[in-house]
Design an enzyme around this catalytic site. Structure first.
Site, mmCIF file in Angstrom:
data_model
loop_
_atom_site.group_PDB
_atom_site.id
_atom_site.type_symbol
_atom_site.label_atom_id
_atom_site.label_comp_id
_atom_site.label_asym_id
_atom_site.label_seq_id
_atom_site.Cartn_x
_atom_site.Cartn_y
_atom_site.Cartn_z
ATOM 1 N N HIS A 17 0.854 -1.183 0.000
ATOM 2 C CA HIS A 17 0.000 0.000 0.000
ATOM 3 C C HIS A 17 0.890 1.232 0.000
ATOM 4 O O HIS A 17 2.052 1.170 0.402
ATOM 5 C CB HIS A 17 -0.935 -0.008 1.209
ATOM 6 C CG HIS A 17 -1.903 -1.148 1.184
ATOM 7 N ND1 HIS A 17 -3.050 -1.128 0.415
ATOM 8 C CD2 HIS A 17 -1.890 -2.355 1.795
ATOM 9 C CE1 HIS A 17 -3.693 -2.269 0.566
ATOM 10 N NE2 HIS A 17 -3.011 -3.036 1.404
ATOM 11 N N THR A 21 12.875 -9.131 3.186
ATOM 12 C CA THR A 21 12.458 -7.817 2.698
ATOM 13 C C THR A 21 13.202 -7.374 1.451
ATOM 14 O O THR A 21 12.865 -6.345 0.876
ATOM 15 C CB THR A 21 12.669 -6.753 3.793
ATOM 16 O OG1 THR A 21 14.062 -6.716 4.130
ATOM 17 C CG2 THR A 21 11.837 -7.061 5.031
#
Length: 187
Positions: A115, A166
């Site tokens: 997002h 990540t």
């Protein structure tokens, strides 16, 4: 001509998560996933057929244990000899490509959606952005590990249980920690 929200989603542009076409497609996938999860391990042949119908592509030898979750299914591509253990989640807004001979431990989570960082744009989770995830051949992701959007892992990578990946890594490594880092090189 302006792109549809689905075209934006697939191309990695900011898109409206609540677009009616996307909501309907997620509904279809949820019905397919519910059928897969209800079947459990009682009929491996029927289970394999359901996975083949749900995923964008599968190689030979695919096994997914209940409970499984995904957004669309059609953006998941797995090659030969794929196994996902109990309670795996693959959020497949962008393509998730998994190579040959890959194993996902229980509760593995693979996310290809994010997002916006701007708080005004991410309110109510209405806008998303897809970033593909790719796992090479012979990847083993340990239980409870999380693979974040945009990550690519090379061949012969082991992700330790509970790791949070990540960023991308090359071939022949063991990853662990949060955020994940190389803890060992493999031959």
């Amino acid at each position: 001509m302006e792109k549809t929200e689905k075209e934006k989603m697939i191309s990695g542009d900011l898109f409206n998560v609540y677009d009616p076409e996307l909501v309907a497609e997620r509904g279809v996938a949820r019905d397919q996933v519910a059928a897969l999860n209800a079947l459990g391990e009682s009929d491996p042949v029927a289970s394999k057929r359901l996975v083949q119908a749900l995923f964008g592509a599968t190689g030979a030898g695919v096994e997914v244990h209940a409970t499984f979750r995904c957004d669309y299914g059609y953006n998941i591509y797995v090659d030969d000899d794929f196994f996902a253990n109990y309670d795996c989640t693959i959020l497949d807004v962008a393509p998730v490509r998994i190579g040959k001979h890959c194993l996902l431990g229980p509760k593995v989570q693979i996310y290809s959606v994010n997002h916006p960082a701007d708080p005004k744009l991410r309110r109510n989770g209405a806008l998303g952005i897809g970033k593909p995830v790719t796992l090479g051949d012979d990847v083993w992701v340990g239980g409870g590990a999380i693979i974040c959007p945009g990550v690519t892992l090379g061949d012969n990578v082991i992700v330790a249980a509970g790791a949070v990946v990540t960023k991308s890594f090359g071939d022949n490594v063991v990853l662990g920690g949060n955020p994940a880092r190389v803890i060992k090189k493999l031959n």
